[in-house]
Enzyme design. Structure first.
Site, mmCIF file in Angstrom:
data_model
loop_
_atom_site.group_PDB
_atom_site.id
_atom_site.type_symbol
_atom_site.label_atom_id
_atom_site.label_comp_id
_atom_site.label_asym_id
_atom_site.label_seq_id
_atom_site.Cartn_x
_atom_site.Cartn_y
_atom_site.Cartn_z
ATOM 1 N N HIS A 1 93.377 -17.033 -75.907
ATOM 2 C CA HIS A 1 94.673 -17.153 -76.591
ATOM 3 C C HIS A 1 95.577 -15.938 -76.336
ATOM 4 O O HIS A 1 96.146 -15.360 -77.271
ATOM 5 C CB HIS A 1 94.462 -17.316 -78.102
ATOM 6 N N HIS B 1 93.288 -24.817 -74.567
ATOM 7 C CA HIS B 1 94.284 -23.950 -75.224
ATOM 8 C C HIS B 1 94.078 -22.492 -74.784
ATOM 9 O O HIS B 1 94.363 -21.574 -75.543
ATOM 10 C CB HIS B 1 94.166 -24.089 -76.741
ATOM 11 N N ASP C 1 95.112 -26.945 -83.116
ATOM 12 C CA ASP C 1 95.009 -25.790 -82.212
ATOM 13 C C ASP C 1 94.062 -24.725 -82.760
ATOM 14 O O ASP C 1 93.797 -24.667 -83.969
ATOM 15 C CB ASP C 1 96.384 -25.144 -82.012
ATOM 16 N N ASP C 2 93.590 -23.881 -81.827
ATOM 17 C CA ASP C 2 92.922 -22.591 -82.103
ATOM 18 C C ASP C 2 91.447 -22.700 -82.476
ATOM 19 O O ASP C 2 90.797 -21.683 -82.714
ATOM 20 C CB ASP C 2 93.640 -21.796 -83.199
ATOM 21 N N HIS D 1 96.455 -26.973 -87.464
ATOM 22 C CA HIS D 1 95.472 -25.980 -87.028
ATOM 23 C C HIS D 1 94.148 -26.194 -87.752
ATOM 24 O O HIS D 1 94.139 -26.494 -88.954
ATOM 25 C CB HIS D 1 95.969 -24.554 -87.302
#
Length: 739
Positions: free
Chosen positions: A139, A135, A84-85, A236
C-alpha cells in the site's frame, strides 16, 4: 594457530555471517511487508491536463490493456460492494459473516503482505464466491516508486493470492485512488502502465467514507447511489475499527434490495455491461508461479515469526532490565547504608598476620609496583608476600628479588597455570588468612587491613575486594571503568545481601585457609578459577562477602583485541563454572540455596540478559528505518535513561566522580556490541565443547596510575628464624602448610 583451529574459527565466522544475514534479511522482509500506510482518503487531486476526457467522464472500470482505452459502468440498479486494505484477522470475518447472511458476494482488493500473513482468510473468501483483486503489496504511494518496484508490488500480490487460490487476479485498484473525476496526471500514467501489465483498473462510484467512522446512519446514507444508477461502492475491511462498517452493511443490503437493487461482484457486473461477454479478471497460476508464490509466502511467514519472537524476547529484556534495576536500587542502597552506618562492625578488629599470594607469569611491567604496594600495607598484624613465579620467561622474579623488601619471598615453579601457582603459594604461606592478588594489581595502603576485617565473623570464609581501573587514559579503559563500577561492584553489593556471591575477583580477594581446604584448593578445571572457587565456597556453606573499602587498582586492557581476549576467557570460564556446579540446583542445604538463588541470578543477569540485550539495538535500527522512528527513539531513550540513572547511583555508592560518564553514550554503540559478540562467541564455544586456551594479555604497568601513593618500605634484614613485619614485630617462622 593450527590448521584445525583456523578451520574452526573460519567455520564460526561463516556461521555468524550467515546467521546475521538471515536475521537482517528477515527484518528487512518484515519491515517491508509491515510498512505503515495512510488510509486511501489522504490522497488529493492534482492537475489533469493529460487525462483523457473518456476517463474523467467515463465509468469506474478502465481497460487500457492492449494499448486501448475503454471504460465501463455497471448496469442500473446494480451494486458491486468492494472492500479495500484487507484481509484483517478481526474485521474481514465480521464483514464476511454479514455478506454470507444476506447471500451477497463482494470484491476484496487485498494487500499482498496481509494475504501472506492471513492466507486462510483469502481462502475462505474465495470458497464463498467472493472475488479477489490486487491493491498492491504494501500500500505505498505508487507514483513515488520506480517502475520495477511498482511491478513488484503488483506481481507479489498476485503470487500471494495465487498461493491460496491457484489463480492470479487481474483486477487492480491503485492505493489512494478514488473515482474517475479524481484521476490526475500522476494517476493516469499508472493506470496505463497497469493495463500494459495486463491489469484492469477498478475505481469507484460511491465512497462510503467508513474510514471516518462517522456512525452507522451516515455510512448507510453515503453508500446509497443516486437514483437508479449502478455503482461500485467503496468500503473497508481493515485499516482500523470496522464495527460501524459491518453494522451499516447489515442495514444497507436489505435497504437496497427493497429499492430493487441486486448485488454482484465487479466481474459479474462487467459481464452484464458487456451483454454477457466473458470478462477476463484472473488467469491460472503456472508451475513457476506456484513455486515463486511458495517462496514469497514462506519468506514473509518466517520473517513474521522471527520478528514476533524478537518482540517477545525484547519484552523479556525489558522485564529483566527493570527487575535488575529495581533489585540494584533496593539492595545495593541497603548494603551501602548498612555498611556505612556508625554502628556497623564486623566484630573485634582482626590483627592476625596475613599472607599475600601473587601468581606471576611474565609480569615485569607491573610486578614491582604491585609488590611495593603490598609490602607497604598498614595492616597491624603484618603482611607476608609470596610471589610465585610461574615459569616466567622475562625477569619477573629477578625484579622482585632486587627490591630487597622485607617479608617478600619469590618461589620459582615450572609453568603450570595460575591455579597451580596459587595452590603452591597457599602451601608455602605462613599464615591462615590468605590474600590472592594478580601480578598487575596495586593495593591501596589500607586495602589488606580492610579486606581481612570481615573474618571477625567466623562464618565468613572469603572476602571480595573493590577493584578499580587504574589506567583510565584511553576511552576503552574508561568504558571498562564504568563497567567495573556498575557491572561488578554494584552487583557485588546485591550478591552480598542475597548471600550468593558468585565471584571473588582475582585482583583482590581474601580467604581462610580452612575454607580453601574445604574445597580442595583452587581448581584448574575451568578458565575462571576465581568464580569456580567462589561457587564452591558457597556450596560448602561458607559466607562470602564484599568489602568496598578494600580497594585495589588493576590495569584494564588498553586495546579492543586485548579486551576481547580477556572477556572471552571470563565469559567462557563463567559458563564452565556454572556447568560444573549445576548440581547445586537440586542439592539441599547451603549448596541448594546457592544453586536456587545464585546460579539463576548469574544466569539471568550475566548471560541471558546480555545475550538478549542486542535486540534493543537491532530493533532500534529496525524501528528507525522500517517502523515508527518516534516511538522507537522514545523507547530507546527510555532504556538509556534507565542505564544513566543506574550509572549515577553506582558511581555515588562507590564514591566515584561522575565525569567519566560522558563516554556512556558512546559505550552504547561500540563497547556494548563488542561485549555482545564476546558472549555469543563464548556461548558457541561452550555449546560445541571446544577448548579455549589461556590468553596472556600485554601489560604496560599502568595499574597504579590512579591509585593513591604507596608508602616507602624500608629494606631490613629478617632475623634468624623468622621474618619481620613492616611494623617491626616478629612473626612466626614461615613453614609450608598444606593447601
Amino acid at each position: 594457530m593450527t590448521g584445525a583451529r583456523k578451520r574452526w574459527s573460519f567455520s564460526r565466522l561463516v556461521f555468524g555471517v550467515v546467521l546475521l544475514g538471515v536475521l537482517v534479511g528477515a527484518l528487512v522482509v518484515d519491515g517491508y511487508v509491515s510498512a505503515e500506510f495512510h488510509p486511501d482518503h489522504t490522497a488529493g487531486v492534482g492537475q489533469r491536463t493529460g487525462v483523457p476526457a473518456e476517463v474523467t467522464g467515463g465509468g469506474p472500470i478502465i481497460d487500457t490493456r492492449n494499448g486501448g482505452l475503454r471504460t465501463y459502468r455497471l448496469p442500473t440498479r446494480t451494486i458491486a460492494l468492494t472492500f479495500d486494505d484487507g484481509p484483517d484477522p478481526r474485521w474481514t470475518p465480521r464483514v464476511m459473516e454479514v455478506l454470507r447472511r444476506h447471500r451477497v458476494n463482494a470484491t476484496f482488493f487485498v494487500v499482498g503482505a496481509q494475504v501472506a500473513r492471513h492466507p486462510d482468510l483469502v481462502a475462505a473468501l474465495a470458497r464463498g464466491g467472493d472475488e479477489i483483486g490486487v491493491h498492491s503489496f504494501t500500500h505505498p504511494h505508487l507514483d513515488r516508486l520506480p517502475r520495477w518496484q511498482r511491478e513488484l508490488e503488483y506481481s507479489q500480490t498476485q503470487l500471494a493470492v495465487a498461493r491460496v487460490t491457484g489463480r492470479k487476479p487481474a483486477l487492480l485498484r491503485l492505493p489512494y485512488s478514488s473515482g474517475t473525476r479524481a484521476v490526475d496526471d500522476a494517476d493516469w500514467p499508472l493506470i496505463r502502465e497497469a493495463g500494459a501489465l495486463g491489469f484492469l483498473s477498478v475505481l469507484i462510484d460511491v465512497d462510503s467514507q467508513d474510514w471516518k467512522n462517522p456512525g452507522t446512519d451516515t455510512i448507510v446514507r453515503t453508500s446509497t447511489p443516486g437514483g437508479d444508477e449502478g455503482s461500485i461502492v467503496l468500503m473497508h475491511d481493515a485499516g482500523g475499527d470496522r464495527a460501524q462498517t459491518a453494522a451499516a452493511l447489515d442495514r444497507f443490503i436489505p435497504l437496497m434490495r427493497a429499492r430493487g437493487y441486486t448485488f454482484t461482484t465487479v466481474s459479474q457486473g462487467l459481464e452484464k455491461a458487456l451483454a454477457g461477454q466473458k470478462a477476463v479478471v484472473d488467469t491460472p497460476a503456472g508451475t513457476v508461479d506456484r513455486r515463486r508464490a511458495l517462496a514469497l509466502v514462506t519468506a514473509v511467514t518466517l520473517a513474521g515469526w522471527l520478528v514476533d519472537t524478537l518482540r517477545v524476547l525484547l519484552l523479556v529484556v525489558g522485564v529483566l532490565t527493570i527487575a535488575r534495576t529495581v533489585v540494584l536500587f533496593l539492595l545495593a542502597g541497603r548494603h551501602a547504608r548498612r555498611r556505612r552506618a556508625e554502628s556497623w562492625r564486623w566484630g573485634p578488629p582482626v590483627e592476625l598476620p596475613v599472607s599475600v599470594i601473587v601468581p606471576a607469569y611474565n609480569e615485569k611491567e607491573g610486578i614491582e609496583a604491585a609488590v611495593r604496594s603490598l609490602a607497604g600495607g598498614d595492616h597491624p598484624g603484618g603482611i607476608e608476600v609470596v610471589v610465585v613465579d610461574d615459569g616466567s620467561t622475562d625477569n619477573t622474579a629477578e625484579l622482585v628479588e632486587a627490591l630487597g623488601l622485607p617479608d617478600v619471598r619469590v618461589v620459582r615453579v615450572p609453568n603450570g597455570g595460575k591455579p597451580k601457582a596459587l595452590n603452591v603459594g597457599v602451601a608455602l604461606a605462613g599464615h591462615d588468612l590468605i590474600v590472592m592478588v594478580d601480578g598487575d594489581t596495586v593495593f591501596e595502603p589500607d586495602a589488606v587491613r580492610h579486606l581481612v576485617q570481615p573474618f571477625a565473623d567466623p562464618s565468613v570464609g572469603a572476602v571480595a575486594g573493590n577493584v578499580k581501573v587504574g589506567n583510565r587514559g584511553s576511552i576503552v579503559a574508561r568504558w571498562q571503568h564504568i563497567e567495573y563500577v556498575i557491572g561488578f561492584n554494584l552487583d557485588r553489593r546485591v550478591y552480598d545481601i542475597l548471600r550468593c556471591m558468585p565471584t571473588i575477583p582475582g585482583a583482590i580477594g581474601a580467604f581462610r585457609r580452612e575454607a580453601l581446604q574445604d574445597i580442595g584448593g583452587i581448581s584448574d578445571r575451568t578458565l575462571a578459577e576465581d568464580t569456580d572457587a567462589t561457587m564452591a565456597l558457597n556450596r560448602v556453606g561458607w559466607h562470602v562477602v564484599y568489602e568496598e573499602r578494600a580497594r585495589a587498582w588493576t590495569e584494564a586492557p588498553g586495546t579492543l583485541r586485548q579486551l576481547w581476549l580477556q572477556r572471552y576467557r571470563w565469559s567462557y570460564g563463567t559458563m564452565q563454572a556454572m556447568w560444573k556446579h549445576r548440581r547445586s540446583l537440586v542439592d539441599r542445604g547451603p549448596s541448594g540455596r546457592f544453586g536456587r538463588v545464585g546460579l539463576p541470578f548469574v544466569a539471568l543477569f550475566s548471560i541471558v540478559l546480555p545475550l538478549l540485550a542486542p535486540l534493543v539495538d537491532i530493533l532500534f535500527v529496525y524501528g528507525l528505518f522500517l517502523a515508527s522512528w518516534r516511538v522507537t527513539t522514545a523507547a530507546w531513550l527510555a532504556m538509556f535513561a534507565m542505564q544513566v540513572l543506574t550509572a549515577v547511583v553506582a558511581f555515588r555508592l562507590d564514591r566515584e566522580k561522575l565525569r567519566p560518564l560522558w563516554v556512556l553514550p558512546l559505550q552504547q554503540f561500540v563497547y556494548r556490541q563488542l561485549m555482545y559478540l564476546v558472549l555469543i562467541q563464548s556461548l558457541g564455544t561452550a555449546l560445541t565443547g571446544a577448548r579455549l586456551r589461556w590468553h596472556k594479555l600485554h601489560r604496560a604497568g599502568s595499574a597504579g596510575a590512579g591509585a593513591p601513593a604507596v608508602p616507602t618500605v624500608s629494606v631490613v634484614s629478617a632475623p634468624a628464624g623468622g621474618v619481620r613485619s613492616p611494623s617491626g614485630r616478629h612473626q612466626r617462622p614461615v613453614v609450608p602448610r598444606g593447601g
